[in-house]
Scaffold this motif. Structure first.
Motif, PDB file in Angstrom:
ATOM      1  N   ALA A 246       0.849  -1.188   0.000  1.00 26.63           N
ATOM      2  CA  ALA A 246       0.000   0.000   0.000  1.00 26.63           C
ATOM      3  C   ALA A 246       0.883   1.236   0.000  1.00 26.63           C
ATOM      4  N   ASP A 247       0.374   2.318  -0.588  1.00 29.47           N
ATOM      5  CA  ASP A 247       1.126   3.571  -0.511  1.00 29.47           C
ATOM      6  C   ASP A 247       0.860   4.246   0.828  1.00 29.47           C
ATOM      7  N   ALA A 248       1.664   5.268   1.101  1.00 32.04           N
ATOM      8  CA  ALA A 248       1.629   5.904   2.422  1.00 32.04           C
ATOM      9  C   ALA A 248       0.761   7.150   2.464  1.00 32.04           C
ATOM     10  N   TYR A 249      -0.020   7.385   1.389  1.00 31.56           N
ATOM     11  CA  TYR A 249      -0.907   8.562   1.375  1.00 31.56           C
ATOM     12  C   TYR A 249      -2.348   8.084   1.361  1.00 31.56           C
ATOM     13  N   ASN A 250      -3.141   8.598   2.267  1.00 25.47           N
ATOM     14  CA  ASN A 250      -4.545   8.216   2.381  1.00 25.47           C
ATOM     15  C   ASN A 250      -5.419   9.324   1.812  1.00 25.47           C
ATOM     16  N   ALA A 251      -5.981   9.076   0.625  1.00 30.24           N
ATOM     17  CA  ALA A 251      -6.798  10.088  -0.037  1.00 30.24           C
ATOM     18  C   ALA A 251      -8.108  10.348   0.699  1.00 30.24           C
ATOM     19  N   GLN A 252      -8.508   9.422   1.567  1.00 26.51           N
ATOM     20  CA  GLN A 252      -9.743   9.628   2.326  1.00 26.51           C
ATOM     21  C   GLN A 252      -9.614  10.768   3.324  1.00 26.51           C
ATOM     22  N   VAL A 253      -8.403  10.946   3.831  1.00 26.06           N
ATOM     23  CA  VAL A 253      -8.188  12.013   4.814  1.00 26.06           C
ATOM     24  C   VAL A 253      -7.273  13.104   4.281  1.00 26.06           C
ATOM     25  N   GLY A 254      -6.716  12.903   3.085  1.00 20.87           N
ATOM     26  CA  GLY A 254      -5.846  13.911   2.472  1.00 20.87           C
ATOM     27  C   GLY A 254      -4.546  14.109   3.218  1.00 20.87           C
ATOM     28  N   ALA A 255      -3.959  13.000   3.698  1.00 17.64           N
ATOM     29  CA  ALA A 255      -2.734  13.114   4.492  1.00 17.64           C
ATOM     30  C   ALA A 255      -1.942  11.816   4.412  1.00 17.64           C
ATOM     31  N   VAL A 256      -0.660  11.922   4.768  1.00 17.83           N
ATOM     32  CA  VAL A 256       0.173  10.735   4.894  1.00 17.83           C
ATOM     33  C   VAL A 256      -0.385   9.848   6.002  1.00 17.83           C
ATOM     34  N   ASP A 257      -0.393   8.539   5.755  1.00 15.46           N
ATOM     35  CA  ASP A 257      -0.971   7.579   6.689  1.00 15.46           C
ATOM     36  C   ASP A 257      -0.021   6.382   6.786  1.00 15.46           C
ATOM     37  N   GLU A 258       1.007   6.530   7.582  1.00 19.87           N
ATOM     38  CA  GLU A 258       2.000   5.464   7.709  1.00 19.87           C
ATOM     39  C   GLU A 258       1.443   4.246   8.421  1.00 19.87           C
ATOM     40  N   GLY A 259       0.478   4.452   9.300  1.00 22.93           N
ATOM     41  CA  GLY A 259      -0.081   3.330  10.044  1.00 22.93           C
ATOM     42  C   GLY A 259      -0.768   2.323   9.144  1.00 22.93           C
ATOM     43  N   ASP A 260      -1.581   2.807   8.206  1.00 24.84           N
ATOM     44  CA  ASP A 260      -2.287   1.883   7.322  1.00 24.84           C
ATOM     45  C   ASP A 260      -1.346   1.247   6.300  1.00 24.84           C
ATOM     46  N   GLN A 261      -0.305   1.962   5.877  1.00 30.07           N
ATOM     47  CA  GLN A 261       0.692   1.326   5.010  1.00 30.07           C
ATOM     48  C   GLN A 261       1.371   0.179   5.747  1.00 30.07           C
TER      49      GLN A 261
ATOM     50  N   GLY B 203     -11.180   1.751  -8.767  1.00 33.21           N
ATOM     51  CA  GLY B 203     -12.273   1.025  -8.124  1.00 33.21           C
ATOM     52  C   GLY B 203     -11.791  -0.036  -7.163  1.00 33.21           C
ATOM     53  N   VAL B 204     -10.720  -0.719  -7.528  1.00 33.66           N
ATOM     54  CA  VAL B 204     -10.039  -1.614  -6.596  1.00 33.66           C
ATOM     55  C   VAL B 204      -8.602  -1.144  -6.509  1.00 33.66           C
ATOM     56  N   GLY B 205      -7.975  -1.430  -5.390  1.00 36.15           N
ATOM     57  CA  GLY B 205      -6.610  -0.959  -5.238  1.00 36.15           C
ATOM     58  C   GLY B 205      -6.152  -1.093  -3.804  1.00 36.15           C
ATOM     59  N   PRO B 206      -5.137  -0.326  -3.430  1.00 36.88           N
ATOM     60  CA  PRO B 206      -4.500  -0.509  -2.126  1.00 36.88           C
ATOM     61  C   PRO B 206      -5.362  -0.025  -0.965  1.00 36.88           C
ATOM     62  N   TYR B 207      -5.103  -0.627   0.186  1.00 38.27           N
ATOM     63  CA  TYR B 207      -5.735  -0.243   1.447  1.00 38.27           C
ATOM     64  C   TYR B 207      -5.190   1.111   1.894  1.00 38.27           C
ATOM     65  N   PRO B 208      -5.988   1.979   2.505  1.00 38.39           N
ATOM     66  CA  PRO B 208      -7.409   1.825   2.808  1.00 38.39           C
ATOM     67  C   PRO B 208      -8.324   2.525   1.814  1.00 38.39           C
ATOM     68  N   ASP B 209      -7.757   3.313   0.886  1.00 34.88           N
ATOM     69  CA  ASP B 209      -8.569   4.223   0.067  1.00 34.88           C
ATOM     70  C   ASP B 209      -8.798   3.750  -1.362  1.00 34.88           C
ATOM     71  N   HIS B 210      -8.135   2.651  -1.756  1.00 37.03           N
ATOM     72  CA  HIS B 210      -8.222   2.117  -3.119  1.00 37.03           C
ATOM     73  C   HIS B 210      -7.724   3.110  -4.165  1.00 37.03           C
ATOM     74  N   VAL B 211      -6.872   4.033  -3.748  1.00 36.82           N
ATOM     75  CA  VAL B 211      -6.288   5.025  -4.644  1.00 36.82           C
ATOM     76  C   VAL B 211      -4.785   4.766  -4.749  1.00 36.82           C
ATOM     77  N   PHE B 212      -4.288   4.759  -5.974  1.00 37.93           N
ATOM     78  CA  PHE B 212      -2.856   4.584  -6.214  1.00 37.93           C
ATOM     79  C   PHE B 212      -2.186   5.961  -6.209  1.00 37.93           C
ATOM     80  N   ASN B 213      -1.679   6.365  -5.053  1.00 36.53           N
ATOM     81  CA  ASN B 213      -0.921   7.617  -4.947  1.00 36.53           C
ATOM     82  C   ASN B 213       0.532   7.303  -5.296  1.00 36.53           C
TER      83      ASN B 213
END
Length: 316
Positions: free
Chosen positions: A207-222, A276-286
């Motif tokens: 997973a990438d380290a950016y969470n588009a759901q919150v608009g911020a880096v998300d190292e925990g979910d990566q 539509g499908v992709g990495p956790y948690p936002d399914h967005v390939f940043n």
């Protein structure tokens, strides 16, 4: 002794071995792949191999050929193998593989040769039709085999190939599959077992380290994705009794700042695609946030997570 395939297993020096791998494509800030100043294996191998060794990595996969024996020397001093992608673009002459394979076939760091990267999606980065790309992959595999009959030959496919594709490429010994579907590989391993007796590996995951759901880096979910997905790979290793998988290559060692086409390779951009499908948690390939380490080499939490996970099929 060169690695060889035996059933669904990969034997190194005669012993079943599993891959705790990482994808490696070192592009410096301000450069981009294919611009002549892009991938710089020689410039990064000393520092990057230290990071790989610290994470317990035993293999890297590339996206273009490593043709410098000194780069392989540095990796091998850390006992890091290479899945060396010697053919990736269909515009290239199939015989272009002869030189690097001939030059490097006796280097102990070479684990296997690889052809293509998700070529069912990109048609070998060319205008080819899918059927023509498949013919080219088989042609290149035959050329590699004629030059080096000992090392296994792999190809990398996006998600699960069909039986006709697998049977149409008899000179492919090992299949690499890229898979991004949140926190699960679903039935991928069972599906593979049903259609082929050959081994496979996960060519990209994580997973990438950016969470588009919150608009911020998300190292925990990566880090969470790193742990959960690696555990699923380990559960299906062919070093066990019934597994089909040789291991996996997490995507990727370091960020690449050139990949968001809407920004500058001098800047860290947050653009992404959401198929539509992709990495956790936002399914967005940043695309510029996939590194287990930042572009300056400083580790993210996912690096430490990956380092903490044991490779049960790594010979002592």
């Amino acid at each position: 002794l060169p690695a060889r395939v035996y059933g669904r297993r990969l034997l190194v020096d005669g012993r079943p071995t599993s891959i705790k791998g990482i994808n490696w494509n070192p592009v410096p800030v301000g450069s981009q792949q294919g611009d002549g100043g892009g991938v710089n294996f020689r410039g990064f191998v000393e520092t990057d191999s230290e990071l790989m060794a610290a994470a317990g990595v035993n293999a890297v996969r590339t996206y273009e050929p490593i043709d410098d024996p000194e780069v392989l020397d540095v990796l091998w001093r850390k006992r890091i193998f290479v899945v060396n992608t010697v053919y990736v673009a269909g515009m290239a002459d199939p015989n272009s593989v002869v030189e690097p394979v001939t030059k490097l076939r006796n280097h102990p760091a070479i684990l296997m040769w690889a052809i293509g990267n998700e070529w069912n999606y990109n048609r070998l980065y060319s205008p080819m039709e899918l059927e023509d790309a498949m013919v080219r992959v088989q042609q290149v595999a035959q050329i590699i085999r004629s030059v080096d009959p000992t090392h296994p030959i792999a190809t990398v496919y996006g998600m699960m190939p069909g039986e006709a594709v697998i049977s149409g490429l008899p000179d492919i010994d090992v299949w690499g599959i890229t898979a991004y579907n949140g926190l699960t590989f679903g039935r991928l391993f069972d599906q593979w077992a049903a259609v082929s007796e050959k081994p496979m590996f996960i060519a990209e995951f994580g997973a990438d380290a950016y969470n588009a759901q919150v608009g911020a880096v998300d190292e925990g979910d990566q880090a969470k994705a790193t742990q959960v997905l690696t555990a699923q790979i380990v559960a299906h290793l062919s070093t066990g009794n019934s597994g089909v998988c040789l291991g996996g290559f997490i995507f990727e060692l370091a960020d690449e700042w050139w990949k968001d086409g809407s920004g500058s390779p001098k800047d860290h951009n947050v653009g992404g695609i959401a198929p539509g499908v992709g990495p956790y948690p936002d399914h967005v390939f940043n695309e510029e946030f996939w590194g287990l380490v930042r572009i300056d080499g400083t580790p993210r939490r996912a690096f430490h997570t990956y380092a903490s996970l044991q490779n049960p099929g790594q010979p002592a």
